[in-house]
Design an enzyme around this catalytic site. Structure first.
Site, PDB file in Angstrom:
ATOM      1  N   ARG A   1      12.267  17.447  16.400  1.00  0.00           N
ATOM      2  CA  ARG A   1      12.575  16.392  17.361  1.00  0.00           C
ATOM      3  C   ARG A   1      14.042  16.478  17.768  1.00  0.00           C
ATOM      4  O   ARG A   1      14.906  16.697  16.931  1.00  0.00           O
ATOM      5  CB  ARG A   1      12.276  15.057  16.679  1.00  0.00           C
ATOM      6  CG  ARG A   1      12.644  13.842  17.457  1.00  0.00           C
ATOM      7  CD  ARG A   1      11.889  12.645  16.942  1.00  0.00           C
ATOM      8  NE  ARG A   1      12.419  12.127  15.699  1.00  0.00           N
ATOM      9  CZ  ARG A   1      11.891  11.082  15.059  1.00  0.00           C
ATOM     10  NH1 ARG A   1      10.812  10.487  15.536  1.00  0.00           N
ATOM     11  NH2 ARG A   1      12.415  10.642  13.951  1.00  0.00           N
TER      12      ARG A   1
ATOM     13  N   GLY B   1       5.943  12.896   2.379  1.00  0.00           N
ATOM     14  CA  GLY B   1       7.002  13.550   3.163  1.00  0.00           C
ATOM     15  C   GLY B   1       6.471  14.504   4.225  1.00  0.00           C
ATOM     16  O   GLY B   1       7.244  15.185   4.895  1.00  0.00           O
TER      17      GLY B   1
ATOM     18  N   ARG C   1      10.398  11.501   5.629  1.00  0.00           N
ATOM     19  CA  ARG C   1       9.712  12.786   5.846  1.00  0.00           C
ATOM     20  C   ARG C   1      10.409  13.595   6.930  1.00  0.00           C
ATOM     21  O   ARG C   1       9.764  14.332   7.688  1.00  0.00           O
ATOM     22  CB  ARG C   1       8.266  12.557   6.224  1.00  0.00           C
ATOM     23  CG  ARG C   1       8.092  11.604   7.389  1.00  0.00           C
ATOM     24  CD  ARG C   1       6.747  11.783   7.967  1.00  0.00           C
ATOM     25  NE  ARG C   1       6.409  10.677   8.832  1.00  0.00           N
ATOM     26  CZ  ARG C   1       5.303  10.613   9.508  1.00  0.00           C
ATOM     27  NH1 ARG C   1       4.429  11.577   9.417  1.00  0.00           N
ATOM     28  NH2 ARG C   1       5.051   9.597  10.281  1.00  0.00           N
TER      29      ARG C   1
ATOM     30  N   ASP D   1      13.354  -0.424  12.838  1.00  0.00           N
ATOM     31  CA  ASP D   1      13.703   0.954  12.453  1.00  0.00           C
ATOM     32  C   ASP D   1      13.200   1.958  13.489  1.00  0.00           C
ATOM     33  O   ASP D   1      13.559   3.136  13.431  1.00  0.00           O
ATOM     34  CB  ASP D   1      13.138   1.297  11.065  1.00  0.00           C
ATOM     35  CG  ASP D   1      11.655   1.012  10.960  1.00  0.00           C
ATOM     36  OD1 ASP D   1      11.263  -0.143  11.195  1.00  0.00           O
ATOM     37  OD2 ASP D   1      10.879   1.940  10.665  1.00  0.00           O
ATOM     38  N   ASN D   2      12.372   1.510  14.422  1.00  0.00           N
ATOM     39  CA  ASN D   2      11.906   2.396  15.490  1.00  0.00           C
ATOM     40  C   ASN D   2      12.549   2.026  16.821  1.00  0.00           C
ATOM     41  O   ASN D   2      12.021   2.350  17.888  1.00  0.00           O
ATOM     42  CB  ASN D   2      10.384   2.323  15.617  1.00  0.00           C
ATOM     43  CG  ASN D   2       9.696   2.902  14.391  1.00  0.00           C
ATOM     44  OD1 ASN D   2      10.254   3.753  13.707  1.00  0.00           O
ATOM     45  ND2 ASN D   2       8.493   2.448  14.111  1.00  0.00           N
TER      46      ASN D   2
ATOM     47  N   ARG E   1      19.511   3.738  14.497  1.00  0.00           N
ATOM     48  CA  ARG E   1      18.519   2.722  14.838  1.00  0.00           C
ATOM     49  C   ARG E   1      19.105   1.335  14.605  1.00  0.00           C
ATOM     50  O   ARG E   1      20.118   1.200  13.897  1.00  0.00           O
ATOM     51  CB  ARG E   1      17.296   2.881  13.905  1.00  0.00           C
ATOM     52  CG  ARG E   1      16.732   4.279  13.893  1.00  0.00           C
ATOM     53  CD  ARG E   1      16.212   4.653  12.498  1.00  0.00           C
ATOM     54  NE  ARG E   1      15.892   6.084  12.429  1.00  0.00           N
ATOM     55  CZ  ARG E   1      14.694   6.597  12.672  1.00  0.00           C
ATOM     56  NH1 ARG E   1      13.695   5.809  12.944  1.00  0.00           N
ATOM     57  NH2 ARG E   1      14.494   7.898  12.619  1.00  0.00           N
TER      58      ARG E   1
HETATM   59  P1  AMP Z   1       7.123   5.269  10.773  1.00  0.00           P
HETATM   60  O1  AMP Z   1       5.964   4.353  10.716  1.00  0.00           O
HETATM   61  O2  AMP Z   1       6.764   6.693  11.045  1.00  0.00           O
HETATM   62  O3  AMP Z   1       8.203   4.766  11.668  1.00  0.00           O
HETATM   63  O4  AMP Z   1       7.732   5.307   9.295  1.00  0.00           O
HETATM   64  C1  AMP Z   1       8.182   4.170   8.576  1.00  0.00           C
HETATM   65  C2  AMP Z   1       8.851   4.629   7.305  1.00  0.00           C
HETATM   66  O5  AMP Z   1       7.919   5.309   6.464  1.00  0.00           O
HETATM   67  C3  AMP Z   1      10.003   5.598   7.506  1.00  0.00           C
HETATM   68  O6  AMP Z   1      10.990   5.330   6.532  1.00  0.00           O
HETATM   69  C4  AMP Z   1       9.362   6.949   7.280  1.00  0.00           C
HETATM   70  O7  AMP Z   1      10.280   7.923   6.877  1.00  0.00           O
HETATM   71  C5  AMP Z   1       8.369   6.617   6.179  1.00  0.00           C
HETATM   72  N1  AMP Z   1       7.229   7.539   6.177  1.00  0.00           N
HETATM   73  C6  AMP Z   1       6.246   7.644   7.100  1.00  0.00           C
HETATM   74  N2  AMP Z   1       5.355   8.591   6.749  1.00  0.00           N
HETATM   75  C7  AMP Z   1       5.783   9.121   5.583  1.00  0.00           C
HETATM   76  C8  AMP Z   1       5.302  10.131   4.707  1.00  0.00           C
HETATM   77  N3  AMP Z   1       4.181  10.819   4.970  1.00  0.00           N
HETATM   78  N4  AMP Z   1       6.014  10.393   3.589  1.00  0.00           N
HETATM   79  C9  AMP Z   1       7.142   9.714   3.305  1.00  0.00           C
HETATM   80  N5  AMP Z   1       7.644   8.748   4.070  1.00  0.00           N
HETATM   81  C10 AMP Z   1       6.979   8.442   5.201  1.00  0.00           C
HETATM   82 MG    MG Z   2       9.930   5.305  12.246  1.00  0.00          MG
END
Ligand code: AMP
Ligand code: MG
Length: 496
Positions: free
Chosen positions: A180, A130, A97, A256-257, A187
């Site tokens: 951002r 997204g 996203r 990944d974070n 990562r």
């Molecule tokens: P996060 O928990 O934000 O670190 O996201 C983990 C993964 O989920 C990453 O690959 C993000 O891009 C994906 N992601 C989180 N929220 C969304 C969303 N609303 N739509 C698509 N991908 C998402």
């Molecule tokens: Mg993330």
């Protein structure tokens, strides 16, 4: 003017990732936002990035930072990565996203990424929409800027806009996008993705790019890739020690974070601890407490071990030797972290020299804080007053004052063995013990006023207090108070 392009805002893009790492991303534009509106623009950050917005009004800023209008030189991409989420490997994540608009060189010639988060689907969206909702966008803006003001390495927030679109998060929500800014978005998970494909030349390409961008000093080392691992371990140890020293709980320390640059990234379920308790945890989906406060240093080490695994083929041709070198580096991590944390705690207590008993002195204090559920931030902030002879603020934080009194005698005796004037000491302590952190109830108050009433005043006010966390500000007592008891147990959420 070219169709869909804005000429009122000038950003001098210089896109190295897109040029040098073909195959590590897809070209991807933001989805059109129906009716973007500017919530906030970070003028001082823009200035430091040499972004020229002289002739732009809010409408133009909203068009550009929603992705509706592009800027010359931007060639947006969605980056690929993998990652361990709560210990389980996911081979394919990526910017689901977010799109990277491009890179700029800031006023110090440091390369920075400018990324839209919440701008629509990409090839990595999986089942997601997204998009991002207003609440989490404001939370990221507030907390990342607060972290920066607390002198903690972090991604920054350049802009926040609403898109004019309603999205769905168990219930209708307001669509929004945060812009951002990061030293990079590389990562641990980026290395994991590339390493999983077992193409040594690609892995080397990523490692060389990372060294050039973040750790150029590694180039002259005998073993540049081992040095890369060591440098990343150093930055992560510095980062996590800083988190611990202010009671910050990231909440979702997946690989990944975890950035290679050592910046805090992804302000999802993060929150600050009120009363001191090492088991503190806010994330609603972390039933086992994997990412609780006390576990953060160990999890950082675990994440670095996942990084080390990816680098093994580069560290040496001899696998056994590679494993030994990487393992030794990882084993040093906790000691490195402990040393940084201990020095940081000494500073919080107004101590600049080292004595053998310091660790025990600090642990004694922490166990009293835990036992009596004392507010972590307010306790340390109050100690500056004790140095000037006023213990009243501190005393009022304890239910059993005798324990504090006993500890105070030991601490004051320790200070006598580290000579400096009390005003020097207070200055030092106050520069490391914030008066204001993003209190959970204040963050929630700001978010719900914006979401429910379109009222951004509490957000603005809280943000302005948090911009000067080390200075006590007039009429700001409410921002320094822990949550009232009727606020209840605090829960935060991921992936919003
Ligand atoms: P996060 O928990 O934000 O670190 O996201 C983990 C993964 O989920 C990453 O690959 C993000 O891009 C994906 N992601 C989180 N929220 C969304 C969303 N609303 N739509 C698509 N991908 C998402
Ligand atoms: Mg993330």
């Amino acid at each position: 003017m070219q169709e869909g392009r804005d000429n009122s805002i000038h950003i001098e893009f210089d896109n190295s990732y897109e040029k040098e790492l073909d195959g590590f991303y897809y070209h991807q534009k933001a989805e059109p936002a129906p009716s973007p509106s500017l919530i906030k623009f970070n003028h001082s950050l823009a200035q430091s990035l040499n972004i020229d917005i002289q002739s732009a009004d809010d409408e133009q800023l909203a068009q550009v930072f929603s992705g509706n209008q592009s800027i010359a030189g931007s060639n947006p991409i969605a980056q690929v990565y993998a990652g361990h989420q709560f210990g389980h490997y996911n081979p394919q994540l990526g910017d689901g996203r977010a799109v990277l608009l491009g890179e700029v060189l800031d006023e110090h010639q440091q390369r920075k990424d400018i990324q839209l988060k919440g701008s629509g689907k990409t090839p990595f969206s999986r089942s997601g929409d997204g998009k991002a909702a207003l609440g989490p966008v404001l939370r990221e803006y507030l907390v990342s800027e607060a972290m920066h003001s607390l002198n903690i390495p972090t991604t920054r927030a350049l802009a926040a806009v609403t898109t004019g679109e309603q999205i769905w998060r168990n219930k209708p929500a307001i669509g929004a996008i945060v812009t951002r800014v990061a030293a990079s978005h590389i990562r641990v998970g980026t290395f994991q993705y590339i390493a999983a494909n077992e193409e040594l030349d690609k892995l080397k390409q990523l490692a060389d790019y990372t060294i050039n961008r973040h750790y150029p000093e590694a180039k002259t080392s005998d073993n540049p890739y081992l040095q890369l691992l060591k440098s990343i371990c150093q930055r992560q140890a510095e980062l996590v020690s800083k988190w611990q020293l202010v009671g910050f709980i990231h909440g979702v320390m997946n690989t990944d974070n975890t950035t290679i640059s050592g910046e805090t990234i992804d302000y999802g379920p993060c929150a600050f601890m009120d009363h001191y308790d090492p088991n503190t945890l806010f994330s609603s989906i972390d039933a086992e407490g994997r990412y609780a406060y006390r576990n953060q240093p160990h999890i950082a080490q675990w994440n670095l071990a996942r990084l080390a695994e990816t680098l093994l083929p580069l560290i040496s041709d001899n696998e056994e030797e590679s494993v030994e070198l990487a393992t030794n580096t990882l084993h040093e991590f906790l000691a490195l972290y402990q040393g940084l944390w201990l020095d940081g705690m000494r500073t919080k207590l107004g101590i600049t020299n080292q004595e053998d008993g310091d660790y025990e002195l600090i642990q004694d204090l922490l166990s009293i804080l835990k036992e009596q559920k004392v507010d972590f931030t307010n306790l340390f902030r109050s100690l500056g007053y004790v140095v000037t002879g006023d213990s009243s603020n501190t005393t009022s934080l304890f239910s059993v004052v005798e324990h504090w009194d006993e500890w105070k005698v030991k601490w004051l005796a320790r200070l006598e063995r580290n000579e400096m004037t009390s005003s020097e000491r207070v200055t030092l302590m106050n520069a490391h013990n914030p008066a204001y952190i993003p209190r959970n109830h204040k963050v929630e108050e700001a978010l719900s006023a914006a979401e429910q009433d379109g009222n951004y005043q509490p957000f603005e006010r809280l943000l302005s207090v948090l911009m000067n966390p080390f200075e006590e500000q007039d009429n700001c007592e409410e921002y320094a108070q822990p949550a009232p008891s009727d606020f209840g147990p605090y829960r935060t959420f991921c992936g919003t």
